[in-house]
Write an enzyme that holds these catalytic residues in place. Sequence first.
Site, PDB file in Angstrom:
ATOM      1  N   PHE A   1       0.803  -1.230   0.000  1.00 36.43           N
ATOM      2  CA  PHE A   1       0.000   0.000   0.000  1.00 36.43           C
ATOM      3  C   PHE A   1       0.835   1.279   0.000  1.00 36.43           C
ATOM      4  CE2 PHE A   1       0.847  -0.114   4.593  1.00 36.43           C
ATOM      5  CZ  PHE A   1       1.062   1.218   4.864  1.00 36.43           C
TER       6      PHE A   1
ATOM      7  N   GLU B   1      -5.001  -3.971  -1.917  1.00 38.95           N
ATOM      8  CA  GLU B   1      -6.450  -3.743  -1.837  1.00 38.95           C
ATOM      9  C   GLU B   1      -6.769  -2.480  -1.030  1.00 38.95           C
ATOM     10  OE1 GLU B   1      -4.585  -5.976  -0.424  1.00 38.95           O
ATOM     11  OE2 GLU B   1      -5.504  -6.983   1.290  1.00 38.95           O
TER      12      GLU B   1
ATOM     13  N   CYS C   1       9.657   1.554   3.164  1.00 37.17           N
ATOM     14  CA  CYS C   1      10.572   0.458   3.503  1.00 37.17           C
ATOM     15  C   CYS C   1      11.983   0.986   3.674  1.00 37.17           C
ATOM     16  CB  CYS C   1      10.536  -0.605   2.426  1.00 37.17           C
ATOM     17  SG  CYS C   1      11.171   0.015   0.892  1.00 37.17           S
TER      18      CYS C   1
ATOM     19  N   GLU D   1      10.056  -3.880  12.715  1.00 37.27           N
ATOM     20  CA  GLU D   1       9.480  -2.780  11.933  1.00 37.27           C
ATOM     21  C   GLU D   1       8.193  -2.269  12.595  1.00 37.27           C
ATOM     22  OE1 GLU D   1       7.961  -3.857   7.948  1.00 37.27           O
ATOM     23  OE2 GLU D   1       9.058  -2.100   7.244  1.00 37.27           O
TER      24      GLU D   1
HETATM   25  P1  NAD Z   1       1.622  -6.606   3.179  1.00 40.34           P
HETATM   26  O1  NAD Z   1       2.651  -7.667   3.252  1.00 40.34           O
HETATM   27  O2  NAD Z   1       0.523  -6.618   4.178  1.00 40.34           O
HETATM   28  O3  NAD Z   1       0.882  -6.645   1.741  1.00 40.34           O
HETATM   29  C1  NAD Z   1       1.618  -6.656   0.545  1.00 40.34           C
HETATM   30  C2  NAD Z   1       0.808  -7.406  -0.516  1.00 40.34           C
HETATM   31  O4  NAD Z   1       0.634  -8.760  -0.094  1.00 40.34           O
HETATM   32  C3  NAD Z   1      -0.579  -6.821  -0.727  1.00 40.34           C
HETATM   33  O5  NAD Z   1      -0.855  -6.800  -2.102  1.00 40.34           O
HETATM   34  C4  NAD Z   1      -1.487  -7.775   0.035  1.00 40.34           C
HETATM   35  O6  NAD Z   1      -2.744  -7.902  -0.557  1.00 40.34           O
HETATM   36  C5  NAD Z   1      -0.743  -9.092  -0.004  1.00 40.34           C
HETATM   37  N1  NAD Z   1      -0.916  -9.899   1.219  1.00 40.34           N
HETATM   38  C6  NAD Z   1      -1.029  -9.426   2.499  1.00 40.34           C
HETATM   39  N2  NAD Z   1      -1.154 -10.454   3.365  1.00 40.34           N
HETATM   40  C7  NAD Z   1      -1.129 -11.584   2.629  1.00 40.34           C
HETATM   41  C8  NAD Z   1      -1.214 -12.967   2.947  1.00 40.34           C
HETATM   42  N3  NAD Z   1      -1.350 -13.393   4.199  1.00 40.34           N
HETATM   43  N4  NAD Z   1      -1.161 -13.860   1.944  1.00 40.34           N
HETATM   44  C9  NAD Z   1      -1.002 -13.459   0.662  1.00 40.34           C
HETATM   45  N5  NAD Z   1      -0.921 -12.148   0.306  1.00 40.34           N
HETATM   46  C10 NAD Z   1      -0.980 -11.233   1.262  1.00 40.34           C
HETATM   47  O7  NAD Z   1       2.391  -5.210   3.159  1.00 40.34           O
HETATM   48  P2  NAD Z   1       1.768  -3.743   3.226  1.00 40.34           P
HETATM   49  O8  NAD Z   1       1.269  -3.505   4.611  1.00 40.34           O
HETATM   50  O9  NAD Z   1       0.858  -3.496   2.073  1.00 40.34           O
HETATM   51  O10 NAD Z   1       3.088  -2.879   2.959  1.00 40.34           O
HETATM   52  C11 NAD Z   1       3.985  -2.531   3.964  1.00 40.34           C
HETATM   53  C12 NAD Z   1       5.163  -3.499   4.013  1.00 40.34           C
HETATM   54  O11 NAD Z   1       5.823  -3.543   2.764  1.00 40.34           O
HETATM   55  C13 NAD Z   1       6.218  -3.070   5.012  1.00 40.34           C
HETATM   56  O12 NAD Z   1       6.678  -4.207   5.700  1.00 40.34           O
HETATM   57  C14 NAD Z   1       7.314  -2.482   4.140  1.00 40.34           C
HETATM   58  O13 NAD Z   1       8.614  -2.494   4.699  1.00 40.34           O
HETATM   59  C15 NAD Z   1       7.221  -3.368   2.959  1.00 40.34           C
HETATM   60  N6  NAD Z   1       7.823  -2.756   1.790  1.00 40.34           N
HETATM   61  C16 NAD Z   1       9.031  -3.228   1.394  1.00 40.34           C
HETATM   62  C17 NAD Z   1       9.669  -2.650   0.311  1.00 40.34           C
HETATM   63  C18 NAD Z   1      11.016  -3.124  -0.135  1.00 40.34           C
HETATM   64  O14 NAD Z   1      11.467  -2.676  -1.163  1.00 40.34           O
HETATM   65  N7  NAD Z   1      11.680  -4.020   0.561  1.00 40.34           N
HETATM   66  C19 NAD Z   1       9.060  -1.573  -0.367  1.00 40.34           C
HETATM   67  C20 NAD Z   1       7.808  -1.122   0.059  1.00 40.34           C
HETATM   68  C21 NAD Z   1       7.198  -1.731   1.145  1.00 40.34           C
END
Ligand code: NAD
Length: 500
Positions: free
Chosen positions: A157, A184, A289, A389
């Site tokens: 997101f 989403e 991130c 985090e």
């Molecule tokens: P998230 O892991 O909750 O969601 C990321 C994606 O995975 C979304 O599209 C979501 O629908 C899907 N998802 C979530 N839970 C799932 C599950 N149990 N099974 C399958 N799919 C699932 O992450 P977020 O809250 O949207 O984003 C924040 C996180 O992303 C932070 O931890 C941040 O550090 C990380 N991030 C990392 C980078 C990087 O380059 N390393 C860049 C941006 C964000």
Amino acid sequence: MEATAPATPRVLRNLIGGEWVDAAGAELLDVTNPATGESLARVPLSGAADVERAVAAARAALPGWRATSVIKRAHHLFRLRALMDAHADELAQMVTREMGKTLPDARAEVARGIEMVEAATALPQTMQGQILEGIATNVDAETIRQPVGVCAAITPFNFPAMVPMWFLPFAIGCGNTFVLKPSEQDPLTMELVMGLIKEAGIPDGVVNLVLGGKDVVNGILDSPGIDAVSFVGSASVAKYIYERASANGKRVQALGGAKNSMVVMPDAVIDQTASNIIASGFGAAGQRCMAGSVIVAVGDAWSKLKPELVTRTEALKVGDGADPATDVGPVISPAACDRILGCIEDALAAGATLAVDGRSPAGVPDGGAYVGPTILEGVDPKSDAAQEEIFGPVLSVVEVETLDDAIAFVNGSRYGNGTSIFTENGAAARRYRVDVEVGMVGINVGVAAPVAFFPFSGWKDSFLGDLHAHGRDGVEFFTKKKTVTSRWFSEGEVGKFFVE
Ligand code: NAD
């Protein structure tokens, strides 16, 4: 007079084979403006059947797109770049509305996304292979790059405009077709981009959008029609994606969460160090991130930095990101707000104290999800506030005696995404650069996120895979190498075969 019924937010649709289509019998989730709680739209939680429709469309488009010359594919990207540039403000406004970050921050995000498209227009150059003539008598060897097939990306997101662009332009520029599942929580920015992709004349089915949550993700991970998966999100989901997709024989790059340390040496220039730390720790309300979230103060650095940092942090205005007076916008949701406040309480219970208390920011709009910038000092280096985090506007201060101690602390983390060192001492900076076990390093730079031509090179639990996002790695990830060894038996006696 009859009361007007409140407008029902519209239901979003998937883009499959160039058509906007309803998800099959899906549950709906509200997409809200985190600054106000206003409902913006309803997103369908599509399922595996919707994924299969998208995969079928992407497969059908693949032969024609792959056969389109790389120069023509680049022309499509030039058109997309021009359209994104023309609509940059509209895209940024949408990022602010659905994600919450301030408008200047959203504009910068959109600009970074456009730079990814720009970098991908160079694919006729960057996709080139290698040739070595004469590996034996009359024998030559060459490596050519071909598209991988149907590629999918699952994105988080926090950068709804930029992160999908880490993959989409490189994937399609290399001749692959593509399925995107954005978060989403904020899918509206990508809905706008899909409209621009259509307007750019990119053929139907080359890019497909499937909206939803984990059912879509599982559909992607298990679909035999998907060849490669790019993921960005939290560390636990990154591990799950990496394991399940690779068990299904797919190429995977999974970018996970982070805990980024900013080492401050006693000779750091306080004024600029404080502004860099504030921008890194509190920009996008800490939801990056690459956000610096731990200050590792060496020697007496904290006593020198604290007065300036505290004064400036207390002056930050928290509010709606669309308000030009706002410095720090909301976090993504009330649930995120509760989680972040819980992390602050846990840190206090573990012995930390508040140098700045942002738990109840004043004057914020009703209905929004707000946590003000918070600085925790006296943080136990082993506690969660130093190691895990938080993904909110919270900085933890850990004090150490020497640069060696700072390096040992940073290298003890399970994450290895980004880090910074603030010093005017070249030898200290060099030592840090050489010894730190982190994939992206800033020297007097608070957010060391690489530009599009360099890889986004996280390490440890922050990245699972071999090839990173964008830069040369992006081209490598989205191409398969084919090595051809050739020999010709005649000596090129052309006259023998061709009559003048
Ligand atoms: P998230 O892991 O909750 O969601 C990321 C994606 O995975 C979304 O599209 C979501 O629908 C899907 N998802 C979530 N839970 C799932 C599950 N149990 N099974 C399958 N799919 C699932 O992450 P977020 O809250 O949207 O984003 C924040 C996180 O992303 C932070 O931890 C941040 O550090 C990380 N991030 C990392 C980078 C990087 O380059 N390393 C860049 C941006 C964000």
